[in-house]
Write an enzyme that holds these catalytic residues in place. Structure first.
Site, PDB file in Angstrom:
ATOM      1  CG  HIS A 371      57.184  75.912  27.304  1.00 55.97           C
ATOM      2  ND1 HIS A 371      58.104  76.620  28.053  1.00 55.97           N
ATOM      3  CD2 HIS A 371      55.956  76.425  27.627  1.00 55.97           C
ATOM      4  CE1 HIS A 371      57.472  77.542  28.779  1.00 55.97           C
ATOM      5  NE2 HIS A 371      56.176  77.428  28.543  1.00 55.97           N
ATOM      6  N   PRO A 372      56.791  71.665  26.270  1.00 55.35           N
ATOM      7  CG  PRO A 372      54.627  70.874  26.714  1.00 55.35           C
ATOM      8  CD  PRO A 372      55.637  71.901  27.162  1.00 55.35           C
ATOM      9  CB  SER A 388      51.158  71.290  29.510  1.00 62.25           C
ATOM     10  OG  SER A 388      52.139  72.271  29.767  1.00 62.25           O
ATOM     11  CB  ALA A 390      44.070  71.768  31.648  1.00 67.26           C
ATOM     12  CD  GLU A 391      48.257  75.924  29.869  1.00 64.81           C
ATOM     13  OE1 GLU A 391      48.356  76.686  30.827  1.00 64.81           O
ATOM     14  OE2 GLU A 391      49.259  75.436  29.272  1.00 64.81           O
ATOM     15  CD  GLN A 392      49.671  70.314  24.192  1.00 61.06           C
ATOM     16  OE1 GLN A 392      49.354  69.503  23.318  1.00 61.06           O
ATOM     17  NE2 GLN A 392      50.935  70.530  24.548  1.00 61.06           N
ATOM     18  CG  PHE A 423      54.930  76.802  17.689  1.00 65.24           C
ATOM     19  CD1 PHE A 423      55.191  78.005  17.048  1.00 65.24           C
ATOM     20  CD2 PHE A 423      53.611  76.498  18.022  1.00 65.24           C
ATOM     21  CE1 PHE A 423      54.161  78.889  16.731  1.00 65.24           C
ATOM     22  CE2 PHE A 423      52.577  77.374  17.706  1.00 65.24           C
ATOM     23  CZ  PHE A 423      52.852  78.571  17.065  1.00 65.24           C
ATOM     24  CB  ALA A 426      48.840  81.858  25.199  1.00 67.62           C
ATOM     25  CB  VAL A 427      46.845  76.364  23.412  1.00 71.38           C
ATOM     26  CG1 VAL A 427      48.119  75.916  22.739  1.00 71.38           C
ATOM     27  CG2 VAL A 427      46.808  75.890  24.854  1.00 71.38           C
TER      28      VAL A 427
END
Length: 470
Positions: A371-372, A388, A390-392, A423, A426-427
């Protein structure tokens, strides 16, 4: 091909709004099974007499013999019971769906004429009212074709609905494969119609009932008086009306047989029920064909990925990126016993989670390390995966102030140095402030606690990604 053929989820926890015509709160549908003259009988070329659904206690088949008492009970249904029910339902102006056994209809032309004159739907109840569970597939396929042919010849139009009743595991598929039926009713598994994939088409299923059914006058435990039948129908109706008023209208089927409910003492309970429902608004009493036409218009079959029917390459290609840079999770999930329940987000997420939960610690650590960082260098260089990114962005992590970016950079470095993995959260469940607060709280945890929490967050991220995909 679906590896586990049973469907244990159906419409799921939030069944669709049926949108019955006129805003009806319930679709109340009455079926009259017409089997008289189609039952097992040596006169019909059968090996033994009938033994099913009569008033003869403990009835058994008589091999090679006519069972005069059984025959006469079935004859009562055609001679007296049918006409009593015809008068009842035409008097209330409630249409019936007839489940008509083709050979029985052929032996009852006057009753068929009365059904047609009343505007009732005549669906197919198979060629003969016999057991199909041990019937070879080709023999059953031929019987289905002959039932449709004979039905069309006798009634004048082909059947558009089907219910075998004493069916085999092949029946629904074989009927669906004809492409001739608007609906099939050989299931008892839901309160609403649904679409069943069969080959390259979707077959509408309108579930039937064996409980709100007068057949329980001939079974144990069952009804012993008309009042018991009335009470059960009333309780079912009252429950569904309340659900309909709460915005979840359903369907209620009532199954009837000429030789059973057609007896005066039994029919008194049915008449009482018809009087009772007359006191309510929002009750739609259609034929099953009307339900089928409505459902096909308002709720046509949905197209989309069906994980349980995919081959390995398609499955892994579609879901290999759900768990960040870890296609092996999808590869192992493919080997599980997948079924219709796994064609929905919660089901497939559970399959992926099972793989993660049984993986070695080293494998799970590899997932975490794939994971980033949040708002880290990969995001800044636009090298995140599409999911990732889109989620961030959904949490505003792509639009940080200089101070916020500095704080995330500081926390990322400290967290990885302490725990050995980024870290993970689930943003989509949080806003920017909530993510930062969780980051600052969790960095103080011991590594074992954070390892477990990070794994839970990976499962949650997968669930949310599947929600968007499926």
């Amino acid at each position: 091909m679906q590896r586990y053929p049973r469907n244990m989820i159906g419409h799921g926890p939030d069944r669709p709004d049926a949108q019955w015509p006129g805003g009806a709160k319930i679709a109340l549908q009455f079926v009259l099974n017409y089997e008289e003259g189609g039952e097992n009988c040596v006169l019909h070329g059968d090996a033994a007499s009938e033994a099913f659904l009569s008033d003869i206690a403990g009835a058994a088949q008589w091999p090679g013999q006519r069972h005069w008492n059984m025959e006469s009970i079935y004859e009562y249904g055609a001679r007296a019971g049918f006409w009593r029910l015809h008068r009842l339902f035409t008097g209330y102006d409630i249409p019936l769906t007839i489940y008509g056994v083709a050979t029985a209809l052929a032996r009852s032309p006057e009753q068929v004429e009365a059904m047609k004159d009343a505007g009732w739907e005549i669906a197919s109840h198979g060629l003969k009212w016999v057991e199909h569970k041990d019937m070879p597939e080709e023999e059953e396929r031929a019987a289905i074709a002959e039932a449709i042919r004979l039905h069309t010849e006798v009634v004048g139009t082909p059947p558009r609905g089907w219910y075998t009743g004493r069916c085999s595991a092949n029946t629904v598929r074989l009927v669906a494969e004809t492409g001739a039926m608007d609906y099939v009713s050989d299931t008892y598994d839901d309160d609403l119609p649904y679409w069943l994939p069969v080959g390259d088409r979707d077959q509408l299923i309108i579930p039937y009932t064996l409980e709100a059914n007068d057949m329980r006058f001939a079974t144990s435990p069952g009804w012993i008086e008309g009042e018991m039948f009335y009470t059960y129908l009333k309780d079912a109706f009252d429950t569904l009306i309340v659900e309909g008023e709460a915005g979840k209208p359903a369907m209620m089927s009532v199954g009837l047989h000429c030789r059973l409910i057609g007896r005066p003492g039994k029919m008194a309970g049915l008449k009482r029920f018809l009087d009772y429902i007359g006191g309510f608004e929002g009750v739609w009493t259609p034929t099953r064909l009307e339900i089928a036409e409505h459902w096909a218009k308002v709720h046509p079959p949905k197209t989309g990925p069906r994980p349980s029917t995919m081959d390995r390459e398609t499955f892994v290609g579609t879901f290999g990126g759900i768990v960040e840079h870890s296609p092996w999770v999808a590869e192992r999930a493919f080997e599980l016993e997948l079924g219709a329940a796994h064609d929905r987000p919660a089901g497939l997420a559970n399959a992926l989670a099972r793989v993660l939960r049984t993986a070695s610690r080293e494998e799970r650590l590899g997932v975490l390390q794939a994971h980033p960082d949040l708002a880290g260098k990969l995001a800044e260089a636009k090298r995140l995966t599409e999911d990732s990114t889109a989620e961030q962005a959904s949490a505003g992590l792509d639009a940080l102030t200089d101070a916020e970016r500095a704080r995330f950079t500081e926390l990322n470095a400290a967290y990885v140095e302490k725990h050995g993995f980024p870290f993970i959260i689930a943003v989509r469940d949080h806003d920017k402030a909530g993510i930062l607060a969780a980051f600052e709280r969790r960095i103080a945890h011991d590594t074992e606690t954070e390892f477990a929490e990070a794994c839970r967050q990976v499962e949650r991220i997968a669930r949310l990604r599947l929600e968007a995909l499926l």
